[in-house]
Design a protein around this motif. Sequence first.
Motif, PDB file in Angstrom:
ATOM      1  N   ARG A   1      10.842   6.204  -7.270  1.00  0.00           N
ATOM      2  CA  ARG A   1      10.592   7.382  -6.448  1.00  0.00           C
ATOM      3  C   ARG A   1       9.682   7.040  -5.270  1.00  0.00           C
ATOM      4  NH1 ARG A   1      11.432  12.230  -9.575  1.00  0.00           N
ATOM      5  NH2 ARG A   1      10.061  13.254  -8.087  1.00  0.00           N
TER       6      ARG A   1
ATOM      7  N   GLU B   1       6.145   5.502  -5.003  1.00  0.00           N
ATOM      8  CA  GLU B   1       5.195   6.229  -5.844  1.00  0.00           C
ATOM      9  C   GLU B   1       4.462   5.330  -6.837  1.00  0.00           C
ATOM     10  OE1 GLU B   1       5.966  10.309  -7.674  1.00  0.00           O
ATOM     11  OE2 GLU B   1       6.337   9.002  -9.371  1.00  0.00           O
ATOM     12  N   ASP B   2       5.183   4.351  -7.390  1.00  0.00           N
ATOM     13  CA  ASP B   2       4.621   3.502  -8.443  1.00  0.00           C
ATOM     14  C   ASP B   2       3.969   2.235  -7.894  1.00  0.00           C
ATOM     15  OD1 ASP B   2       6.864   2.193  -7.589  1.00  0.00           O
ATOM     16  OD2 ASP B   2       7.411   1.464  -9.575  1.00  0.00           O
ATOM     17  N   GLY B   3       3.871   2.153  -6.567  1.00  0.00           N
ATOM     18  CA  GLY B   3       3.238   0.975  -5.984  1.00  0.00           C
ATOM     19  C   GLY B   3       4.131  -0.248  -5.964  1.00  0.00           C
TER      20      GLY B   3
ATOM     21  N   LYS C   1       6.366   5.119   1.237  1.00  0.00           N
ATOM     22  CA  LYS C   1       5.479   4.837   0.108  1.00  0.00           C
ATOM     23  C   LYS C   1       6.276   4.899  -1.179  1.00  0.00           C
ATOM     24  CE  LYS C   1       1.727   4.836  -2.558  1.00  0.00           C
ATOM     25  NZ  LYS C   1       0.799   3.701  -2.650  1.00  0.00           N
TER      26      LYS C   1
ATOM     27  N   GLU D   1       0.574  -1.668  -2.870  1.00  0.00           N
ATOM     28  CA  GLU D   1       0.940  -0.456  -3.610  1.00  0.00           C
ATOM     29  C   GLU D   1       2.139   0.255  -3.006  1.00  0.00           C
ATOM     30  OE1 GLU D   1      -0.120  -0.421  -6.406  1.00  0.00           O
ATOM     31  OE2 GLU D   1      -2.274  -0.712  -6.608  1.00  0.00           O
TER      32      GLU D   1
ATOM     33  N   THR E   1       0.071  11.985   1.890  1.00  0.00           N
ATOM     34  CA  THR E   1      -1.097  11.311   2.468  1.00  0.00           C
ATOM     35  C   THR E   1      -1.624  10.273   1.490  1.00  0.00           C
ATOM     36  OG1 THR E   1      -1.627  13.244   3.796  1.00  0.00           O
ATOM     37  CG2 THR E   1      -3.424  11.693   3.377  1.00  0.00           C
ATOM     38  N   THR E   2      -1.537   9.022   1.899  1.00  0.00           N
ATOM     39  CA  THR E   2      -2.061   7.948   1.055  1.00  0.00           C
ATOM     40  C   THR E   2      -2.444   6.766   1.948  1.00  0.00           C
ATOM     41  OG1 THR E   2      -1.725   6.726  -1.016  1.00  0.00           O
ATOM     42  CG2 THR E   2       0.161   6.842   0.502  1.00  0.00           C
ATOM     43  N   PHE E   3      -2.945   5.729   1.329  1.00  0.00           N
ATOM     44  CA  PHE E   3      -3.551   4.631   2.087  1.00  0.00           C
ATOM     45  C   PHE E   3      -2.522   3.675   2.687  1.00  0.00           C
ATOM     46  CE2 PHE E   3      -6.719   6.021  -1.028  1.00  0.00           C
ATOM     47  CZ  PHE E   3      -7.751   6.334  -0.164  1.00  0.00           C
TER      48      PHE E   3
END
Lengths: 336, 336
Positions: B21, B280-282, B278, B261, B43-45
């Motif tokens: 995902r 989801e699980d990196g 992104k 990630e 929103t993430t890094f």
Amino acid sequence: MFNTVPLIQITRGARLEVVYRGAIAVVDARGQLVASAGNPNLTTFLRSSAKPFQLLPLVESGAADRFGFSDRELAVMAASHNGQEFHVQTVVDILRRLGLDVNALQCGIHPPAYPPAARALEDAGQSPNPLHNNCSGKHSGMLAQCLDRKLPIESYLDPQHPIQVTIKQTLAELAGLSPDSIEIAMDGCSVPTFAIPLAASALAFARLADPSRLSEPRRSALERIASAMMAYPEMVAGTKRLDTDVMRAGKGRIVVKGGAEGYYGLGLLPQGLGVALKMEDGDAGRGRNAVVVEALRQLGALDDQALAALSRYVAGPVKNHRGLVVGQMQPCFRLT
Amino acid sequence: MFNTVPLIQITRGARLEVVYRGAIAVVDARGQLVASAGNPNLTTFLRSSAKPFQLLPLVESGAADRFGFSDRELAVMAASHNGQEFHVQTVVDILRRLGLDVNALQCGIHPPAYPPAARALEDAGQSPNPLHNNCSGKHSGMLAQCLDRKLPIESYLDPQHPIQVTIKQTLAELAGLSPDSIEIAMDGCSVPTFAIPLAASALAFARLADPSRLSEPRRSALERIASAMMAYPEMVAGTKRLDTDVMRAGKGRIVVKGGAEGYYGLGLLPQGLGVALKMEDGDAGRGRNAVVVEALRQLGALDDQALAALSRYVAGPVKNHRGLVVGQMQPCFRLT
């Protein structure tokens, strides 16, 4: 799509960075669903988590005793092993007892899963062979099933081969299913792999942990397989592997078998419980490991000493390359 | 939790076995959202996907020219490199030009990311040092920013250090955000990392691909950074790495930068588009790789030759250890 829920989250600073999703079923040896996370009837492939049950016909038929297999040899037949020297040598011994050699194995070839073993092979100028395949023990056990029943060994991969029919029937009985309801596909090592609901798989593991309600010879055979796996945990996986470390820490109270693509099966002996879980993304690293240890913790299967022994797998602070804490890895499921 | 959707699925036989995902945002250089999958404002890094923008102040201030840095050196300053000999030597050269050495790097230590490089170091009886850290180029670029501005180098990791304040301000401008709205945390290499919406990150990448609407010196600086990365793709990552292989296949039409990630940023030059995604699980392996190549394909950025060059990353048949097809890996998103 899968009906899964978040099982593990990783935050960095104050913000979410990673989520691992999956599903878990916990079932007792009577078949009652005790706890779950996500869809307990999620149906997917057991992959190598089926190995204890793929070995069962060899033991319950008496063939293992007729061949004189040791518990250590049974453990490698239930293994997804690292391809370390002691695994390879044990498979060689099994094949020799059968009057066979590496050429009888149809599992295919991959380098030893344990990097130092792969490197040692490379340094010795040798190529990997089917003995190094993590499934070579299982395949040698299947060959033993053929020979004991005087069946052809060339076709043992075939889903219609009598040993594969027996294996499917055996798994169906343990999981409380009709054989016809079990969907099969081809595993990484070319034998049939089985898709069943997590709760059915958990029942099979509950019965591996507590076969007391089953009749002989199945009861003793399951006891022997679980005992062999727990007595020789290094044979079932190897150095730095979750299966091995959990069974070591469990000291005869926990029997486990991991499978590819984030599948995991556990049997808790004192509790008489079986657990089957699936990571949605197939993770078999930090996410899967943390879920397995947290599930054991929540089910009361780990004392402080065992938890300490498994600390490298436990969710906790995330550190960076200077050892500074930059975030947290946390379970987000509750098996109630 | 994240608002994500399935991006890649893997089936075995007729049944689903794995789902990856994530979320994707595609934005043009005017800041218009062109396409998305999942929540485009997740929103993430950015993690290492921010590196081209962390390098920007060095170039647009004229400092890169004052130091006489080559495009090859700029490329390694925007890199998450493999720690191969040519990466390490380039960082040594940069530091020498600054009158510094490895002791000035505060990125921490990890073995070279490229296994043969890690092994060569081990075989030589040497331990990894900060030069081998995948971020050593970025850190040498940050040290150059300090020296050019006559600022202390000891405290360059500090979010309050003027170069870090400038970097955050620069990223904010490119992403169309106020600096105060950008959440920071500590990256794996101890510098600040930035959490912003995917669509804002995609705008920054769109401007890296097409800075024509920006004024000088930013416009030329972004052009130079993108050109340097595309001219020396092996410096930005290394052997057998997605970033390197995509930029090679793109032949000056695609600039990309992966982050930890499961983060990924892409700029498509002819299209003038930016993409941020992104997992989801990196995941930064088969799932992320297949999403990146499929996104490029759907956006018309890959011709047949480029697709062929990236075939090892493309979703397709899943084969087992005997080379038999046992399932399918398939994209399940559409960027419309």
